[in-house]
Design a protein around this motif. Structure first.
Motif, PDB file in Angstrom:
ATOM      1  N   GLU A  76      71.890 -38.392 127.320  1.00  0.00           N
ATOM      2  CA  GLU A  76      73.087 -38.476 126.497  1.00  0.00           C
ATOM      3  C   GLU A  76      72.801 -39.024 125.093  1.00  0.00           C
ATOM      4  OE1 GLU A  76      77.211 -40.857 127.028  1.00  0.00           O
ATOM      5  OE2 GLU A  76      76.365 -39.987 128.839  1.00  0.00           O
ATOM      6  N   TRP A  77      71.871 -39.977 124.947  1.00  0.00           N
ATOM      7  CA  TRP A  77      71.675 -40.704 123.699  1.00  0.00           C
ATOM      8  C   TRP A  77      70.392 -40.357 122.947  1.00  0.00           C
ATOM      9  CZ3 TRP A  77      75.234 -43.320 121.201  1.00  0.00           C
ATOM     10  CH2 TRP A  77      76.377 -43.693 121.900  1.00  0.00           C
ATOM     11  N   ARG A  78      69.528 -39.505 123.467  1.00  0.00           N
ATOM     12  CA  ARG A  78      68.244 -39.265 122.806  1.00  0.00           C
ATOM     13  C   ARG A  78      68.405 -38.669 121.406  1.00  0.00           C
ATOM     14  NH1 ARG A  78      65.935 -34.351 126.505  1.00  0.00           N
ATOM     15  NH2 ARG A  78      67.656 -32.938 126.023  1.00  0.00           N
ATOM     16  N   PHE A  79      69.369 -37.811 121.209  1.00  0.00           N
ATOM     17  CA  PHE A  79      69.584 -37.246 119.879  1.00  0.00           C
ATOM     18  C   PHE A  79      69.985 -38.345 118.891  1.00  0.00           C
ATOM     19  CE2 PHE A  79      72.609 -35.694 116.705  1.00  0.00           C
ATOM     20  CZ  PHE A  79      71.780 -34.837 115.999  1.00  0.00           C
ATOM     21  N   HIS A  80      70.913 -39.220 119.278  1.00  0.00           N
ATOM     22  CA  HIS A  80      71.394 -40.279 118.392  1.00  0.00           C
ATOM     23  C   HIS A  80      70.290 -41.276 118.052  1.00  0.00           C
ATOM     24  CE1 HIS A  80      75.411 -38.732 118.921  1.00  0.00           C
ATOM     25  NE2 HIS A  80      75.256 -38.790 120.244  1.00  0.00           N
ATOM     26  N   LEU A  81      69.445 -41.592 119.018  1.00  0.00           N
ATOM     27  CA  LEU A  81      68.338 -42.511 118.751  1.00  0.00           C
ATOM     28  C   LEU A  81      67.327 -41.879 117.798  1.00  0.00           C
ATOM     29  CD1 LEU A  81      67.825 -43.975 122.326  1.00  0.00           C
ATOM     30  CD2 LEU A  81      68.852 -45.102 120.354  1.00  0.00           C
TER      31      LEU A  81
END
Length: 182
Positions: free
Chosen positions: A20-25
């Protein structure tokens, strides 16, 4: 690696969070350094002399036959350097054509008693020398910033600049120290 993760279906809680968060990180890995670029380049330009000597316009100080330009590197109060005490960086530019006559330039707060107690030594190229000055908490705001110039022939010249003119933030910091002592 399980077949569920390879196809994009995480089975663990950590795996689902990562999906869920890999793009945002990854976006943060790009945005944070880019946001720091202006401060980095400003400091780099100050270090090379492209943006002037320091944080403000330099003050002219007459020391014997020499007219020197002195400025504080940054316009903040002195920084705490741990066991080294409170420190302040000053920059200096020698006058045109006098760099071959000057052996050393020292700076200190308060009048030096002798050449052995002349203070911090300026070093670097003649157009932008630096000195890391110790600012004692016992100093007073009305103490002057003294420059001592030693020539190659052994003659010594001293000149004073008001601390308020050289570094208003340091003078204000010393005033606050004195008020706390009262």
């Amino acid at each position: 690696m399980s077949a569920g993760i390879a196809r994009g279906h995480a089975t663990t809680r950590l795996g689902r969070w990562w999906q869920e968060w890999r793009f945002h990180l990854n976006v943060l890995l790009i945005v944070v350094p880019v946001a720091a670029f202006p401060a980095f380049y400003h400091l780099a330009r100050l270090s090379t002399g492209e943006a002037g000597l320091g944080a403000r316009a330099p003050s002219l100080v007459q020391v014997g036959p020499f007219e020197l330009r002195l400025v504080e590197f940054n316009d903040d109060a002195p920084i705490d350097a741990g066991v080294a005490g409170m420190r302040k960086v000053f920059r200096l530019a020698l006058c045109e054509g006098c760099d071959d006559r000057i052996r050393a330039v020292h700076v200190r707060i308060g009048k030096p008693r002798s050449l052995r107690a002349a203070g911090a030594l300026f070093s670097g190229p003649a157009a932008r020398q630096s000195a890391d000055l110790a600012v004692p908490e016992s100093a007073r705001p009305d103490d002057g910033l003294w420059l001592t110039v030693e020539e190659w022939d052994g003659s010594v010249h001293k000149g004073e600049l008001a601390l308020e003119e050289a570094s208003p933030a340091t003078a204000e910091w010393l005033r606050r120290i004195q008020e706390k002592r009262k």
